[in-house]
Design a protein around this motif. Structure first.
Motif, PDB file in Angstrom:
ATOM      1  N   ARG A  32       0.820  -1.222   0.000  1.00 47.40           N
ATOM      2  CA  ARG A  32       0.000   0.000   0.000  1.00 47.40           C
ATOM      3  C   ARG A  32       0.847   1.263   0.000  1.00 47.40           C
ATOM      4  NH1 ARG A  32      -4.911  -1.784  -1.543  1.00 47.40           N
ATOM      5  NH2 ARG A  32      -5.326  -3.742  -0.506  1.00 47.40           N
ATOM      6  N   PHE A  33       2.087   1.173   0.475  1.00 45.61           N
ATOM      7  CA  PHE A  33       2.994   2.317   0.524  1.00 45.61           C
ATOM      8  C   PHE A  33       4.252   2.000  -0.272  1.00 45.61           C
ATOM      9  CE2 PHE A  33       0.398   2.833   4.255  1.00 45.61           C
ATOM     10  CZ  PHE A  33       0.221   4.195   4.354  1.00 45.61           C
ATOM     11  N   CYS A  34       4.833   3.003  -0.913  1.00 42.63           N
ATOM     12  CA  CYS A  34       6.084   2.822  -1.640  1.00 42.63           C
ATOM     13  C   CYS A  34       7.204   2.592  -0.627  1.00 42.63           C
ATOM     14  CB  CYS A  34       6.391   4.056  -2.489  1.00 42.63           C
ATOM     15  SG  CYS A  34       7.961   3.940  -3.365  1.00 42.63           S
ATOM     16  N   PRO A  35       7.965   1.502  -0.754  1.00 40.99           N
ATOM     17  CA  PRO A  35       9.039   1.231   0.203  1.00 40.99           C
ATOM     18  C   PRO A  35      10.220   2.196   0.081  1.00 40.99           C
ATOM     19  CG  PRO A  35       9.015  -0.437  -1.515  1.00 40.99           C
ATOM     20  CD  PRO A  35       7.813   0.434  -1.726  1.00 40.99           C
ATOM     21  N   GLN A  36      10.275   2.983  -0.996  1.00 40.18           N
ATOM     22  CA  GLN A  36      11.387   3.917  -1.196  1.00 40.18           C
ATOM     23  C   GLN A  36      11.086   5.320  -0.697  1.00 40.18           C
ATOM     24  OE1 GLN A  36      12.568   3.751  -5.285  1.00 40.18           O
ATOM     25  NE2 GLN A  36      12.572   1.535  -5.292  1.00 40.18           N
ATOM     26  N   CYS A  37       9.819   5.770  -0.841  1.00 39.33           N
ATOM     27  CA  CYS A  37       9.527   7.170  -0.498  1.00 39.33           C
ATOM     28  C   CYS A  37       8.354   7.334   0.473  1.00 39.33           C
ATOM     29  CB  CYS A  37       9.262   7.979  -1.754  1.00 39.33           C
ATOM     30  SG  CYS A  37       7.779   7.501  -2.664  1.00 39.33           S
ATOM     31  N   ARG A  38       7.706   6.247   0.846  1.00 43.17           N
ATOM     32  CA  ARG A  38       6.618   6.248   1.825  1.00 43.17           C
ATOM     33  C   ARG A  38       5.317   6.855   1.309  1.00 43.17           C
ATOM     34  NH1 ARG A  38       7.088   8.627   7.979  1.00 43.17           N
ATOM     35  NH2 ARG A  38       5.686   7.165   8.952  1.00 43.17           N
ATOM     36  N   ARG A  39       5.230   7.113   0.022  1.00 50.97           N
ATOM     37  CA  ARG A  39       3.985   7.642  -0.542  1.00 50.97           C
ATOM     38  C   ARG A  39       2.946   6.533  -0.627  1.00 50.97           C
ATOM     39  NH1 ARG A  39       7.492  10.865  -4.051  1.00 50.97           N
ATOM     40  NH2 ARG A  39       6.900  13.022  -3.766  1.00 50.97           N
ATOM     41  N   ARG A  40       1.694   6.909  -0.449  1.00 47.77           N
ATOM     42  CA  ARG A  40       0.585   5.974  -0.633  1.00 47.77           C
ATOM     43  C   ARG A  40       0.478   5.674  -2.126  1.00 47.77           C
ATOM     44  NH1 ARG A  40      -2.567   2.807   2.656  1.00 47.77           N
ATOM     45  NH2 ARG A  40      -4.678   2.730   1.906  1.00 47.77           N
ATOM     46  N   MET A  41       0.361   4.402  -2.480  1.00 51.00           N
ATOM     47  CA  MET A  41       0.307   4.022  -3.888  1.00 51.00           C
ATOM     48  C   MET A  41      -1.121   3.729  -4.327  1.00 51.00           C
ATOM     49  SD  MET A  41       3.675   1.672  -4.485  1.00 51.00           S
ATOM     50  CE  MET A  41       3.221   0.360  -3.386  1.00 51.00           C
ATOM     51  N   LYS A  42      -1.357   3.898  -5.615  1.00 53.10           N
ATOM     52  CA  LYS A  42      -2.627   3.527  -6.232  1.00 53.10           C
ATOM     53  C   LYS A  42      -2.531   2.032  -6.525  1.00 53.10           C
ATOM     54  CE  LYS A  42      -5.220   4.166 -10.444  1.00 53.10           C
ATOM     55  NZ  LYS A  42      -5.185   4.803 -11.757  1.00 53.10           N
ATOM     56  N   VAL A  43      -3.395   1.217  -5.902  1.00 51.41           N
ATOM     57  CA  VAL A  43      -3.325  -0.235  -6.018  1.00 51.41           C
ATOM     58  C   VAL A  43      -4.561  -0.757  -6.735  1.00 51.41           C
ATOM     59  CG1 VAL A  43      -3.208  -2.403  -4.719  1.00 51.41           C
ATOM     60  CG2 VAL A  43      -1.994  -0.389  -3.880  1.00 51.41           C
ATOM     61  N   GLN A  44      -4.319  -1.655  -7.681  1.00 53.04           N
ATOM     62  CA  GLN A  44      -5.416  -2.319  -8.387  1.00 53.04           C
ATOM     63  C   GLN A  44      -5.229  -3.819  -8.236  1.00 53.04           C
ATOM     64  OE1 GLN A  44      -5.688  -1.539 -12.589  1.00 53.04           O
ATOM     65  NE2 GLN A  44      -7.806  -2.232 -12.654  1.00 53.04           N
ATOM     66  N   VAL A  45      -6.251  -4.482  -7.699  1.00 51.26           N
ATOM     67  CA  VAL A  45      -6.217  -5.931  -7.511  1.00 51.26           C
ATOM     68  C   VAL A  45      -7.030  -6.582  -8.622  1.00 51.26           C
ATOM     69  CG1 VAL A  45      -6.764  -7.833  -5.954  1.00 51.26           C
ATOM     70  CG2 VAL A  45      -5.983  -5.653  -5.020  1.00 51.26           C
ATOM     71  N   LEU A  46      -6.405  -7.518  -9.304  1.00 50.29           N
ATOM     72  CA  LEU A  46      -7.025  -8.241 -10.415  1.00 50.29           C
ATOM     73  C   LEU A  46      -7.105  -9.730 -10.072  1.00 50.29           C
ATOM     74  CD1 LEU A  46      -4.842  -6.553 -13.162  1.00 50.29           C
ATOM     75  CD2 LEU A  46      -7.193  -5.976 -12.583  1.00 50.29           C
ATOM     76  N   PRO A  47      -7.911 -10.510 -10.778  1.00 49.43           N
ATOM     77  CA  PRO A  47      -7.966 -11.953 -10.502  1.00 49.43           C
ATOM     78  C   PRO A  47      -6.624 -12.659 -10.704  1.00 49.43           C
ATOM     79  CG  PRO A  47      -9.838 -11.289 -11.838  1.00 49.43           C
ATOM     80  CD  PRO A  47      -8.922 -10.098 -11.743  1.00 49.43           C
ATOM     81  N   VAL A  48      -5.757 -12.098 -11.541  1.00 48.02           N
ATOM     82  CA  VAL A  48      -4.477 -12.751 -11.832  1.00 48.02           C
ATOM     83  C   VAL A  48      -3.295 -12.112 -11.099  1.00 48.02           C
ATOM     84  CG1 VAL A  48      -5.209 -13.600 -14.076  1.00 48.02           C
ATOM     85  CG2 VAL A  48      -4.200 -11.340 -13.896  1.00 48.02           C
ATOM     86  N   GLY A  49      -3.532 -11.143 -10.229  1.00 46.84           N
ATOM     87  CA  GLY A  49      -2.452 -10.486  -9.499  1.00 46.84           C
ATOM     88  C   GLY A  49      -2.828  -9.080  -9.093  1.00 46.84           C
ATOM     89  N   TRP A  50      -1.825  -8.212  -8.964  1.00 48.79           N
ATOM     90  CA  TRP A  50      -2.062  -6.843  -8.560  1.00 48.79           C
ATOM     91  C   TRP A  50      -1.041  -5.930  -9.223  1.00 48.79           C
ATOM     92  CZ3 TRP A  50       2.304  -4.936  -6.408  1.00 48.79           C
ATOM     93  CH2 TRP A  50       3.168  -5.826  -5.784  1.00 48.79           C
ATOM     94  N   SER A  51      -1.338  -4.634  -9.242  1.00 48.81           N
ATOM     95  CA  SER A  51      -0.380  -3.615  -9.663  1.00 48.81           C
ATOM     96  C   SER A  51      -0.491  -2.450  -8.692  1.00 48.81           C
ATOM     97  CB  SER A  51      -0.643  -3.159 -11.097  1.00 48.81           C
ATOM     98  OG  SER A  51      -1.857  -2.470 -11.188  1.00 48.81           O
ATOM     99  N   ALA A  52       0.647  -1.855  -8.380  1.00 44.71           N
ATOM    100  CA  ALA A  52       0.698  -0.713  -7.473  1.00 44.71           C
ATOM    101  C   ALA A  52       1.525   0.376  -8.139  1.00 44.71           C
ATOM    102  CB  ALA A  52       1.306  -1.121  -6.137  1.00 44.71           C
ATOM    103  N   LEU A  53       1.016   1.595  -8.152  1.00 47.27           N
ATOM    104  CA  LEU A  53       1.680   2.690  -8.844  1.00 47.27           C
ATOM    105  C   LEU A  53       2.080   3.788  -7.865  1.00 47.27           C
ATOM    106  CD1 LEU A  53       2.463   4.018 -11.563  1.00 47.27           C
ATOM    107  CD2 LEU A  53       0.181   5.025 -11.573  1.00 47.27           C
ATOM    108  N   CYS A  54       3.376   4.085  -7.823  1.00 47.59           N
ATOM    109  CA  CYS A  54       3.906   5.221  -7.070  1.00 47.59           C
ATOM    110  C   CYS A  54       4.174   6.328  -8.083  1.00 47.59           C
ATOM    111  CB  CYS A  54       5.207   4.833  -6.363  1.00 47.59           C
ATOM    112  SG  CYS A  54       6.058   6.238  -5.588  1.00 47.59           S
ATOM    113  N   VAL A  55       3.732   7.540  -7.805  1.00 46.71           N
ATOM    114  CA  VAL A  55       3.922   8.633  -8.747  1.00 46.71           C
ATOM    115  C   VAL A  55       5.402   8.968  -8.920  1.00 46.71           C
ATOM    116  CG1 VAL A  55       1.649   9.640  -8.388  1.00 46.71           C
ATOM    117  CG2 VAL A  55       3.543  10.400  -6.990  1.00 46.71           C
TER     118      VAL A  55
END
Length: 62
Positions: A32-55
């Motif tokens: 849920r948080f970027c491990p490098q900068c601590r920003r909250r990430m935009k997370v999308q959960v899909l049936p086949v996995g997930w993606s998390a986006l840090c700006v």
């Protein structure tokens, strides 16, 4: 390039502290948080996995 995790990717607190609850939840949940900068990430959960986006640092997939 080596990445050093400074922050917990689940709760956003310093990674150097013990996080037993986060370690257990990490098995089932995406970060849920970027491990490098601590920003909250935009997370999308899909049936086949997930993606998390840090700006700042881009996308992670799992």
């Amino acid at each position: 390039m080596t990445t050093t995790e400074l922050w917990c990717d689940r709760c956003g607190e310093p990674a150097s502290a013990a996080h037993p609850g986060c370690a257990a939840a990490r098995q089932l949940e995406p970060p849920r948080f970027c491990p490098q900068c601590r920003r909250r990430m935009k997370v999308q959960v899909l049936p086949v996995g997930w993606s998390a986006l840090c700006v700042e640092h881009g996308e992670m997939r799992g």
